[in-house]
Design an enzyme around this catalytic site. Sequence first.
Site, PDB file in Angstrom:
ATOM      1  N   GLY A 177     -23.593  27.079   2.064  1.00 36.87           N
ATOM      2  CA  GLY A 177     -22.327  26.906   2.335  1.00 36.87           C
ATOM      3  C   GLY A 177     -21.694  28.347   2.669  1.00 36.87           C
ATOM      4  O   GLY A 177     -22.377  29.259   2.786  1.00 36.87           O
ATOM      5  N   TYR A 202     -38.331  16.415   0.260  1.00 33.20           N
ATOM      6  CA  TYR A 202     -36.844  16.241  -0.012  1.00 33.20           C
ATOM      7  C   TYR A 202     -36.550  14.800  -0.330  1.00 33.20           C
ATOM      8  O   TYR A 202     -35.961  14.602  -1.112  1.00 33.20           O
ATOM      9  CB  TYR A 202     -36.426  16.424   1.590  1.00 33.20           C
ATOM     10  CG  TYR A 202     -35.054  16.419   2.027  1.00 33.20           C
ATOM     11  CD1 TYR A 202     -34.009  16.684   0.760  1.00 33.20           C
ATOM     12  CD2 TYR A 202     -34.574  16.085   3.020  1.00 33.20           C
ATOM     13  CE1 TYR A 202     -32.638  16.791   1.219  1.00 33.20           C
ATOM     14  CE2 TYR A 202     -33.015  15.794   3.453  1.00 33.20           C
ATOM     15  CZ  TYR A 202     -32.260  16.214   2.339  1.00 33.20           C
ATOM     16  OH  TYR A 202     -30.863  16.326   2.618  1.00 33.20           O
ATOM     17  N   GLY A 214     -19.710  23.709   1.409  1.00 30.80           N
ATOM     18  CA  GLY A 214     -20.736  23.281   2.745  1.00 30.80           C
ATOM     19  C   GLY A 214     -19.892  22.357   3.776  1.00 30.80           C
ATOM     20  O   GLY A 214     -18.785  22.245   3.444  1.00 30.80           O
ATOM     21  N   PHE A 215     -20.731  22.064   4.526  1.00 34.35           N
ATOM     22  CA  PHE A 215     -20.115  21.236   5.590  1.00 34.35           C
ATOM     23  C   PHE A 215     -19.469  19.759   5.301  1.00 34.35           C
ATOM     24  O   PHE A 215     -18.188  19.724   5.543  1.00 34.35           O
ATOM     25  CB  PHE A 215     -21.391  20.996   6.578  1.00 34.35           C
ATOM     26  CG  PHE A 215     -21.143  19.621   7.682  1.00 34.35           C
ATOM     27  CD1 PHE A 215     -19.823  19.670   8.387  1.00 34.35           C
ATOM     28  CD2 PHE A 215     -22.038  18.675   7.380  1.00 34.35           C
ATOM     29  CE1 PHE A 215     -19.863  18.459   9.285  1.00 34.35           C
ATOM     30  CE2 PHE A 215     -21.845  17.662   8.307  1.00 34.35           C
ATOM     31  CZ  PHE A 215     -20.819  17.526   9.243  1.00 34.35           C
ATOM     32  N   ILE A 216     -20.229  19.045   4.533  1.00 34.94           N
ATOM     33  CA  ILE A 216     -19.526  17.988   4.171  1.00 34.94           C
ATOM     34  C   ILE A 216     -18.362  18.139   2.984  1.00 34.94           C
ATOM     35  O   ILE A 216     -17.388  17.536   2.840  1.00 34.94           O
ATOM     36  CB  ILE A 216     -20.441  16.710   3.628  1.00 34.94           C
ATOM     37  CG1 ILE A 216     -21.327  16.672   4.712  1.00 34.94           C
ATOM     38  CG2 ILE A 216     -19.697  15.648   3.151  1.00 34.94           C
ATOM     39  CD1 ILE A 216     -22.569  15.465   4.551  1.00 34.94           C
TER      40      ILE A 216
END
Length: 319
Positions: free
Chosen positions: A36, A149, A10-12
């Site tokens: 991702g 969430y 994924g991004f992080i």
Amino acid sequence: MKALITGGAGFIGSHLAERLLREGDEVTIIDDLSTGSFDNIAHLEGNPRFRYVIDTILNEGVMADLVAESDIVYHLAAAVGVAYVMDNILKSLKINIRGTEIVLEQANIKKQKVILFSTSEVYGKSNSLPFKEDQDRLLGPTTINRWSYAVTKALDEILALAYWREKKLPVTIVRCFNTVGPRQTGQYGMVLPRFVRQALLNQPMTVYGDGKQTRCFTSVLDVVDAVYKLAQSEKAVGGIFNVGSDHEITILDLAKIVKKRTGSKSKLELIPYDKAYESGFEDMRRRVPDLQLIQKTIGYEASVGLDELVDSVIRYFEE
Ligand code: UDP
């Protein structure tokens, strides 16, 4: 150290993998590539200390092996972003709740440290600013999809803290505030990559609501640095930490900055929330972290300013 990163494509997660490899760690990632992307980790392939497993964290057999082989688990695999969660409620509940439970159950066998990634979303629409880790939270009704969430992430935190208190499993919880940077996609609703893409294509920039809601945007590099230092810190075990910047900006001003820095001809278009998301959608007007705890614990300061951050995202999209 042998590190396992769930959600490592994924991004992080991919930025964290890069950082840990630089620090000399052996890094294994597990990712089901639902949100991702292999492109995020392609450049790490070939590094002898890097390994990837394409699978879901809901696969308990695979997770048992991967966690058993690790010294520390960075748990990022989760449903990502408000818009994605609203479109995939059941899937998000399952991955955020059962997925985290599996990570904690497996780590508890040999007591490996778990760094749990949570979110500023858990503060909800509280008006008590800046948000301090131990303050009351304010969530809307269960009938409004957005709040699911925050509920799942708060449950993850409660579960992790219970493992720490009752089983002495070392856990550290980080609450990320609007993390942005290269590799973040606008596909799941995140505002900065959406604005940059729209601006570069000279398309209307979609500002939701009146655009006067505020956020504090943080570079993924600052987040990764903070997480790495928290993972080294004995004082951080059993704690919850805001990670972010306290530089507050309205979404309308963010759009103007992106427009200026790309030299775009895009118009700014105000779109009502019920058209952007769904009828009854609730947004928070302001979101600002209190950073005293993380400053005291690891001497944290956000180092990347907003202009620099916006430019790094522009460069990424141009490439
Ligand atoms: N937003 C916007 N235009 C977009 C996407 C998002 O104006 O195209 C707004 C969104 O409604 C929110 C803010 O930007 O007020 C930040 O949204 P994001 O999804 O990036 O993160 P959030 O803070 O909601 O978790």
